[in-house]
Design a protein around this motif. Structure first.
Motif, short mmCIF file in Angstrom:
data_model
loop_
_atom_site.label_atom_id
_atom_site.label_comp_id
_atom_site.label_asym_id
_atom_site.label_seq_id
_atom_site.Cartn_x
_atom_site.Cartn_y
_atom_site.Cartn_z
N ASP A 185 -8.19 0.97 -24.05
CA ASP A 185 -7.38 0.29 -25.09
C ASP A 185 -6.67 -0.95 -24.75
N LEU A 186 -6.03 -1.03 -23.49
CA LEU A 186 -5.68 -2.30 -22.97
C LEU A 186 -6.56 -3.23 -22.80
N ASN A 187 -7.57 -3.00 -22.66
CA ASN A 187 -8.60 -4.17 -22.37
C ASN A 187 -9.33 -4.71 -23.58
N ASN A 188 -9.40 -3.83 -24.66
CA ASN A 188 -10.09 -4.14 -25.86
C ASN A 188 -8.95 -4.48 -26.99
N PHE A 189 -8.00 -5.58 -26.51
CA PHE A 189 -7.01 -6.08 -27.59
C PHE A 189 -7.57 -7.14 -28.41
N ILE A 190 -6.84 -7.30 -29.61
CA ILE A 190 -7.36 -8.47 -30.51
C ILE A 190 -6.30 -9.61 -30.28
N ASN A 191 -6.52 -10.48 -30.17
CA ASN A 191 -5.73 -11.98 -30.24
C ASN A 191 -5.88 -12.74 -31.48
N TYR A 192 -4.58 -12.58 -32.19
CA TYR A 192 -4.59 -12.98 -33.58
C TYR A 192 -3.28 -14.15 -33.65
N GLU A 193 -3.64 -15.30 -33.78
CA GLU A 193 -2.54 -16.13 -34.08
C GLU A 193 -1.63 -16.26 -32.58
N GLY A 194 -2.32 -16.31 -31.42
CA GLY A 194 -1.59 -16.30 -30.14
C GLY A 194 -0.91 -14.96 -29.92
N ILE A 195 -1.09 -13.67 -30.63
CA ILE A 195 -0.37 -12.62 -30.38
C ILE A 195 -1.49 -11.73 -29.81
N ASN A 196 -1.38 -10.94 -28.71
CA ASN A 196 -2.11 -9.83 -28.22
C ASN A 196 -1.93 -8.51 -28.86
N ILE A 197 -2.61 -7.85 -29.78
CA ILE A 197 -2.48 -6.77 -30.49
C ILE A 197 -3.45 -5.77 -29.76
N PHE A 198 -2.41 -4.66 -29.49
CA PHE A 198 -3.00 -3.41 -28.75
C PHE A 198 -2.75 -2.34 -29.44
N SER A 199 -3.88 -1.49 -29.50
CA SER A 199 -3.84 -0.33 -30.40
C SER A 199 -4.44 0.96 -29.66
N SER A 200 -4.48 2.10 -30.16
CA SER A 200 -5.11 3.29 -29.61
C SER A 200 -6.32 3.51 -30.48
N LEU A 240 7.25 -3.31 -28.97
CA LEU A 240 6.93 -1.97 -28.55
C LEU A 240 6.94 -1.10 -29.98
N LEU A 241 5.84 -0.52 -30.58
CA LEU A 241 5.91 0.08 -32.06
C LEU A 241 5.50 1.42 -31.80
N ARG A 291 3.60 -15.97 -23.54
CA ARG A 291 2.77 -14.59 -23.94
C ARG A 291 3.39 -13.47 -24.71
N ILE A 292 2.75 -13.19 -25.75
CA ILE A 292 3.31 -12.28 -26.68
C ILE A 292 2.42 -11.13 -26.86
N ASN A 293 2.97 -9.74 -26.46
CA ASN A 293 2.13 -8.58 -26.53
C ASN A 293 2.68 -7.81 -27.70
N LEU A 294 1.71 -7.12 -28.67
CA LEU A 294 2.14 -6.28 -29.78
C LEU A 294 1.56 -5.23 -29.65
N PHE A 295 2.35 -3.96 -29.31
CA PHE A 295 1.74 -2.60 -29.04
C PHE A 295 2.05 -1.66 -30.24
N THR A 296 0.88 -1.47 -31.24
CA THR A 296 0.87 -0.71 -32.31
C THR A 296 1.00 0.90 -32.17
N ASN A 297 0.86 1.22 -30.88
CA ASN A 297 1.24 2.70 -30.50
C ASN A 297 1.93 2.88 -29.25
N ASP A 298 2.34 4.00 -28.92
CA ASP A 298 3.34 4.09 -27.74
C ASP A 298 2.44 3.87 -26.57
N ILE A 299 2.95 2.90 -25.87
CA ILE A 299 2.37 2.09 -24.65
C ILE A 299 1.90 3.08 -23.49
N ASN A 300 2.78 4.07 -23.60
CA ASN A 300 2.51 5.03 -22.42
C ASN A 300 1.18 6.02 -22.67
N LYS A 301 0.85 6.08 -23.81
CA LYS A 301 -0.72 6.65 -24.14
C LYS A 301 -1.80 5.98 -24.31
#
Length: 841
Positions: free
Chosen positions: A304-319, A381-382, A289-299
């Motif tokens: 936001d955690l439920n409405n992620f985008i899956n692209y090429e096997g990577i879960n992309i989370f954003s605020s 984490l980004l 499993r690969i999770n990519l957080f484009t914003n501070d995960i604590n915020k």
């Protein structure tokens, strides 16, 4: 700053006069100053610098035969305040006289000055190195350990002190090393508990640093240990521990058998004395499993955690809405789903995210998926940088044209403007400086768009790998100069591709470079180029030119009078001698070239190779190759569409004659490390620009010049060449250049360094419309016009930059008659002093 340099010079050259008999007068009886160390290996002397780090005592730094740094330290005092007070109170009327002479405030300042000067001596000095038997024994143990690590287990080392016959206060320490026999590696076997590790090891054992019959060296064992650690961690063994690797050696202590069998032991990962511990054993780990957080995960909110985008096997989370195109983000992630764990892909991903320049300190963490002992979840984490940023900068500036100046700039940066990490920069810049006795300035505005990839309708299959750092730059800018030449105004547009190839060479291709040079003050030519004006004015007066061309001071009127006279000479309606005619036509041709507005449309290519491995590498070289082709495509289109011609018969585009030329440059720099206090630097340079087609000369901005603080330091900038012509113009330039510099750099005291240098070089005209044999390069015989300058320089390291003062003397002056060229001008009256920032190369 001038006062500081004056004090340094006076201190260096006058110190020996007040030092007294010798620095050795204050040492204890029976002590010796260390003059040098000498190392003999099996009776043969070896360079001590190779083993210098092993010796706990080394001689002090010497300058012109004297240890200035040690003298500074020895002459310093521990209690300058009490010494000064004691001196003041030694005589009843001394203090009264001094106060009447200076005042109390000035006396306090003198006291403070003496204290500061004493502290400066402590900071820049070094303790006098005396021969110490304890330090000698420690050095012997260090040498024994060094040779033992290289397979000489039975080496014997002793030392002796030899007193200097010329001065019995000095001595040298001689280390005599008898190596004995060297041990070699015998069979290399392995004992690996884990079957998984054993399989990986056997598949890659040909890459081992441990080779049978190779001399024993502990570095090979350390390298092999690190190799295996990287191998396992890049082959799926996520939990591998380097302390699982040990080496077992069986050495014959009698030294009859010099071969050492080696066993590589690798234990499995389990709790001590727990043979049933299977969870921690080494096994292959897979990314599930690969999770990519484009914003501070604590915020991030639950939404936001439920409405992620899956692209090429990577879960992309954003605020909120994702600010980036998913395909641009996933290209940066080298870690792939269902692949084996690898440290290499993790490092590669971090590097690519940093090159993306949109995130602060990217990090990657791994967690075991619940109820699994070999399946991993990856969290990238980004934290994004701000959308907009302002920048301000100010800096001291120095160049061959500009003696000293202040440069400043302000910038506005907008990131991720097209959701692909593109960066748009607006920059305003300016420089105010001094060139000779003239205040010069330049102001400009630039707009640059940066793409972290190749932006093109074509595909770059071999170069598109993000590891190569592919970058596209599209820029447009303008600048205006004042009191530089003819108050030039520039307009530029360029499209450039940058990348780094597999050999770490930096490559740049300027696909399209357009430059428009507009000389706004061309009628001021003869006010700036006063030598050219004086030559024509003298010819006009000698030949009794029309009196209406002169002013009341009997000088040609600028521009009308001098232009009228030149036109009469060129049209041959005013007869003068052939020599005068040639002088006038040369000056007129040069004026037409320098005052003409230039349109340059071309492409360029450059490659830079630097083999410096890290910041500690002192032996390295750099090679830069550049080439530029201008006007060829423009010329083809102009001929196809029957472009108009100017008064000289050249094609015009947009009302301007375009330049057509080929230019190439070679620049090689090499540094040799001698010891911790000295080095040698060398530079060689060759450049040539050949006009053709629509041009018979090179634009001024693309020509070469010689002289100055970063070139041949025995001549002022623009005051050398072309050839043996004698630099008759104010700005002497040409289209071919040869240069070479060699410099010996050494420490004097503390942060003050010195340099001895010799500079070679000159410029010539070649393949253009210049016919003067003194200016042109007609064959190898003209190499005797290469000027040679020698001199001495000092550098003071201020931390953020190096202040440099060089004095150049004309060793070989090609302007003089052949028999007078050597050393005729080698004197202080004709010395050239150059003040510069940082090193010349």
């Amino acid at each position: 700053m001038d006062h500081i340099l004056t004090k340094i010079l006076l201190f260096i050259f006058l110190s020996p006069l007040f030092i007294g008999c010798s620095i050795s007068k204050n040492i204890e009886k029976g002590k010796l100053i260390l003059r040098s160390n000498e190392i003999l290996v099996n009776g043969n002397k070896i360079p001590k610098d190779s083993l210098k780090p092993l010796l706990t005592q080394n001689k002090n730094n010497y300058f012109i035969g004297f240890p200035f740094s040690a003298y500074l330290n020895e002459s310093s005092k521990e209690n300058t305040d009490s010494i000064f007070n004691s001196w003041m109170d030694r005589s009843d009327d001394r203090k009264t006289k001094l106060i009447s002479l200076f005042s109390k405030k000035q006396l306090k300042q003198i006291k403070k000055y003496l204290k500061d000067y004493n502290n400066w001596k402590i900071r820049n000095g070094e303790k006098l190195e005396l021969i110490d038997s304890v330090k000698t024994e420690i050095s012997i143990e260090n040498l024994k350990s060094f040779y033992k690590n290289n397979g000489y287990f039975k080496s014997k080392i002793d030392s002796k002190i030899i007193i200097d016959q010329r001065n019995n206060n000095y001595g040298k320490v001689v280390y005599n090393i008898n190596l004995g026999n060297q041990y070699y590696l015998d069979s290399i076997k392995s004992n690996i508990e884990s079957k998984v590790l054993d399989s990986i090891y056997n598949q890659n054992k040909d890459d081992s640093f441990l080779i049978k019959n190779k001399p024993f060296n502990t570095i090979d064992f350390e390298s092999e240990r690190n190799r295996l650690d990287k191998l396992f961690r890049n082959s799926g063994i996520y939990n591998f521990q380097i302390n699982s690797i040990t080496f077992e050696l069986k050495m014959d202590t009698t030294a009859i058998d010099l071969n050492i069998p080696v066993v590589v032991n690798i234990i499995d990962n389990k709790l001590k004395n727990d043979l049933s511990d299977n969870n921690n054993r080494y096994r292959l780990h897979y990314i599930k499993r690969i999770n990519l957080f484009t914003n501070d995960i604590n915020k991030l909110t639950d939404e936001d955690l439920n409405n992620f985008i899956n692209y090429e096997g990577i879960n992309i989370f954003s605020s909120g809405d994702l600010r980036y195109r998913p395909e641009n983000l996933t290209k940066l992630i080298s870690i792939k789903k269902n692949s084996l764990y690898s440290d290499l892909t993790r490092s590669k991903t971090i590097t690519q995210l940093n090159n993306f320049e949109n995130f602060q300190y990217p990090s990657i963490s791994y967690n075991y998926i619940e109820n699994s002992n070999n399946e991993l979840e990856v969290n990238v984490l980004l934290i994004p940088k701000k959308k907009f940023s302002l920048g301000f900068g100010i800096d001291l500036k120095h160049s061959n044209i500009e003696d000293i100046g202040v440069a400043f700039q302000s910038s506005l940066t907008s990131r991720n403007i097209f959701k692909g990490s593109e960066r748009l920069e607006f920059t305003s810049r300016g420089t105010i400086g001094k060139s000779a006795n003239t205040i010069i300035s330049e102001f400009g505005l630039d707009i640059r768009l940066r793409f972290p990839r190749f932006f093109s309708p074509f595909k770059f299959k071999k170069l598109k790998d993000l590891e190569n750092k592919p970058t596209t730059y599209i820029g447009i800018g303008t600048s205006k100069q004042t009191n530089i030449g003819l108050d030039r105004q520039n307009f530029k547009f360029d499209v450039n591709y940058d990348w780094t190839n597999k050999k770490k060479n930096k490559i740049n291709i300027g696909v399209l470079n357009i430059e428009l040079v507009n000389n706004k003050n061309s009628i001021n030519y003869f006010n700036i180029y006063s030598n050219s004006y004086s030559t024509i004015n003298s010819i006009a007066k000698t030949n009794n030119a029309n009196s209406s061309y002169f002013n009341s001071s009997n000088k040609l009127i600028i521009p009308n009078g001098i232009d009228s006279f030149i036109n009469e000479v060129i049209s041959k309606s005013f007869p003068i001698s052939n020599d005068d005619y040639n002088s006038v036509t040369y000056i007129n041709d040069r004026r037409n070239r320098l005052t003409s507005n230039n349109l340059i449309i071309g492409s360029n290519f450059s490659i830079t190779n630097n083999n410096k491995r890290n910041i500690y590498d002192k032996n390295f070289s750099q090679f830069i190759f550049k080439t530029e082709l201008a006007g060829s495509l423009t010329d083809f289109l102009a001929n196809q569409f029957n472009a108009k011609l100017d008064e000289f018969g050249n094609n015009k585009i947009l009302g301007l004659a375009y330049s057509q030329y080929f230019k190439t440059e070679f620049n090689y720099i090499k540094y040799w490390y001698i010891n911790s206090n000295s080095s040698i630097a060398f530079r060689s340079y060759f450049g040539i620009a050949v006009p053709f087609g629509n041009s018979n000369s090179i634009p001024f901005s693309k020509s070469f010049f010689s002289g100055g603080s970063n070139d041949n330091r025995a001549w002022e900038v623009y005051r050398l060449g072309p050839g043996s012509s004698g630099a008759l113009s104010e700005f002497n330039e040409a289209n071919m250049k040869i240069a070479m510099n060699i410099e010996y750099r050494f420490n004097i005291i503390g942060k003050l360094d010195g340099a001895l240098f010799t500079d070679f070089g000159n410029i010539w005209n070649v393949f253009d419309n210049t016919n003067d044999p003194k200016r042109t390069f007609d064959g190898l015989s003209d190499l005797n016009e290469i000027a040679i300058g020698s001199g001495f320089g000092m550098r003071y390291n201020l931390g953020f930059f190096v202040l440099r003062l060089d004095m150049g003397l004309k060793t070989y002056n090609p302007v003089l008659e052949t028999k007078d060229r050597w050393l005729t001008d080698f004197n202080f009256k004709k010395a050239v002093f150059n003040i510069g920032l940082n090193y010349p190369f």
